[in-house]
Design an enzyme around this catalytic site. Structure first.
Site, PDB file in Angstrom:
ATOM      1  N   HIS A  53       3.483 -15.158  20.623  1.00 53.16           N
ATOM      2  CA  HIS A  53       3.558 -16.619  20.749  1.00 53.16           C
ATOM      3  C   HIS A  53       2.289 -17.080  21.460  1.00 53.16           C
ATOM      4  CE1 HIS A  53       8.134 -15.892  20.675  1.00 53.16           C
ATOM      5  NE2 HIS A  53       7.738 -16.275  19.477  1.00 53.16           N
TER       6      HIS A  53
ATOM      7  N   GLU B  22       1.822 -18.233  25.369  1.00 52.26           N
ATOM      8  CA  GLU B  22       2.313 -17.372  26.450  1.00 52.26           C
ATOM      9  C   GLU B  22       1.125 -16.624  27.040  1.00 52.26           C
ATOM     10  OE1 GLU B  22       5.634 -15.224  24.786  1.00 52.26           O
ATOM     11  OE2 GLU B  22       6.684 -17.079  24.291  1.00 52.26           O
TER      12      GLU B  22
ATOM     13  N   HIS C  86       5.670 -11.086  26.977  1.00 49.46           N
ATOM     14  CA  HIS C  86       5.883 -12.512  26.721  1.00 49.46           C
ATOM     15  C   HIS C  86       6.025 -13.263  28.038  1.00 49.46           C
ATOM     16  CE1 HIS C  86       7.009 -12.495  22.297  1.00 49.46           C
ATOM     17  NE2 HIS C  86       7.040 -11.207  22.585  1.00 49.46           N
TER      18      HIS C  86
ATOM     19  N   GLU D  67       9.697 -10.232  29.335  1.00 51.20           N
ATOM     20  CA  GLU D  67       9.390 -11.599  29.758  1.00 51.20           C
ATOM     21  C   GLU D  67       8.905 -11.550  31.209  1.00 51.20           C
ATOM     22  OE1 GLU D  67       9.586 -14.146  27.740  1.00 51.20           O
ATOM     23  OE2 GLU D  67      10.870 -13.450  26.103  1.00 51.20           O
TER      24      GLU D  67
END
Length: 345
Positions: free
Chosen positions: A63, A66, A160, A224
């Site tokens: 993405h 990010e 991420h 994450e």
């Protein structure tokens, strides 16, 4: 010319972003004997002269907005190319979606992390750059892992940051293992990266980490590391433990890690996924509600036309809520706490 430029500056990310649509393959060798190959824009392979049994993929920028993982991986690549970091393992680094990175957007046309395991070619087929990139990334990962017929340990850490904040700043998504036990050693490694919250998936997925796990038997995770922020606004001190631990893995200097203790972790199991079915889908909580927030049983979470979604179980918590996903995609994941001690190997 590119080889000398990278030896001098180490700025592979800058080179990638200057050529988001592709780079001609090239290869060269550093003075320390590390062999370097550029396979495509955002795709760089390193093979040290002597290497261990670990084949490691670090991916980021799946993405484009990010940025913290992109900066972390760019720094690792820079230090390898400028010979400040001497590898002891084979490494493939992937900057997933250069065009989206340039735009500062999550995606250009379609969510790249919903297009793996062949989903890029389903439906209308390879109709946009993200679908084409997903297929290419699968090919590059396969090429990397098929280096030898000898058994080797395969890893893929897909880094991420989340759209919203979280009760637990850092957490990992463990792909569905089709009945195989979760690996205690990998949980210990995540803890060393300052990741103590783990979400256990219970079904096949179209994510990059599931692809690597299912297709190649890799220990793979979506990790994450915090919240989405623009370039230059990340406090990289918050990722220092992850950075140090990843570098130790790459250089074979990882110390013996503390043994797994369930008390050190927050483990969650997927209870259900709420998919968006119409354009009328609406979340019934504030935009700044954090991941892993829980509500009392019966609380209205979302509506989708005439359908209501409410909290069904005590302790049920929400994660990854996003009303803007495409129709048919997951809009909320609902999770519940879980004990996994008996299912580890």
């Amino acid at each position: 010319m590119i080889a000398q430029q990278l030896r001098d500056s180490g700025e592979f990310l800058a080179l990638t972003l200057a050529h988001p649509d592709g780079l001609s393959p090239c290869h060269f060798t550093l003075s320390n004997g590390t062999h370097v190959e550029i396979w495509d824009t955002g795709v760089i392979y390193f093979q040290p002269p002597q290497y261990g049994q670990h084949d490691i993929v670090l991916s980021c920028g799946i993405h484009g907005n990010e940025t913290a993982p992109i900066e972390l991986c760019a720094d690792i690549v820079r230090d390898i190319l400028t010979e400040k970091l001497l590898l002891a393992e084979r490494l493939l680094v992937l900057f997933g979606n250069p065009a989206a990175i340039n735009l500062g957007k999550r995606e250009v046309t379609e969510n790249l992390n919903r297009l793996f395991s062949g989903h890029h070619s389903k439906g209308a087929g390879l109709i946009n750059a993200e679908r084409q990139r997903a297929k290419a990334l699968e090919i590059y990962v396969s090429r990397f892992y098929q280096h030898t017929e000898q058994p080797r340990q395969r890893y893929l850490y897909d880094l991420h940051t989340a759209i919203r904040g979280s009760r637990f700043e850092k957490f990992a998504v463990y792909p569905y293992l089709h009945g195989q036990p979760w690996r205690k050693q990998q949980l210990e490694f995540l803890a060393a990266c300052d990741v103590h919250t783990v979400l256990l998936m219970q079904s096949a997925a179209s994510t990059f980490s599931y692809y690597a796990s299912n297709a190649h038997g890799a220990d793979a995770f979506t990790i994450e590391l915090g919240k989405v922020r623009p370039f230059g606004q990340n406090d990289m001190r918050r990722f220092a433990q992850a950075n140090t631990t990843l570098r130790a893995l790459l250089t074979a200097t990882l110390p013996e890690l503390p043994a797994f203790e369930s008390i050190d972790f927050n483990i969650y199991d997927v209870y259900r996924a709420i998919n968006k079915q119409t354009q009328d889908f609406k979340l019934h909580f504030a935009d700044d509600v954090e991941n892993f927030t829980s509500y009392p049983i019966g609380t209205l979470l979302a509506t989708d036309g005439d359908i209501e979604y409410r909290v069904e179980r005590e302790g049920e918590a929400l994660i990854f809520p996003n009303a803007k996903v495409a129709i048919g995609q997951r809009a909320i994941l609902m999770v519940v706490p879980k004990s996994i001690t008996a299912h580890l190997k």
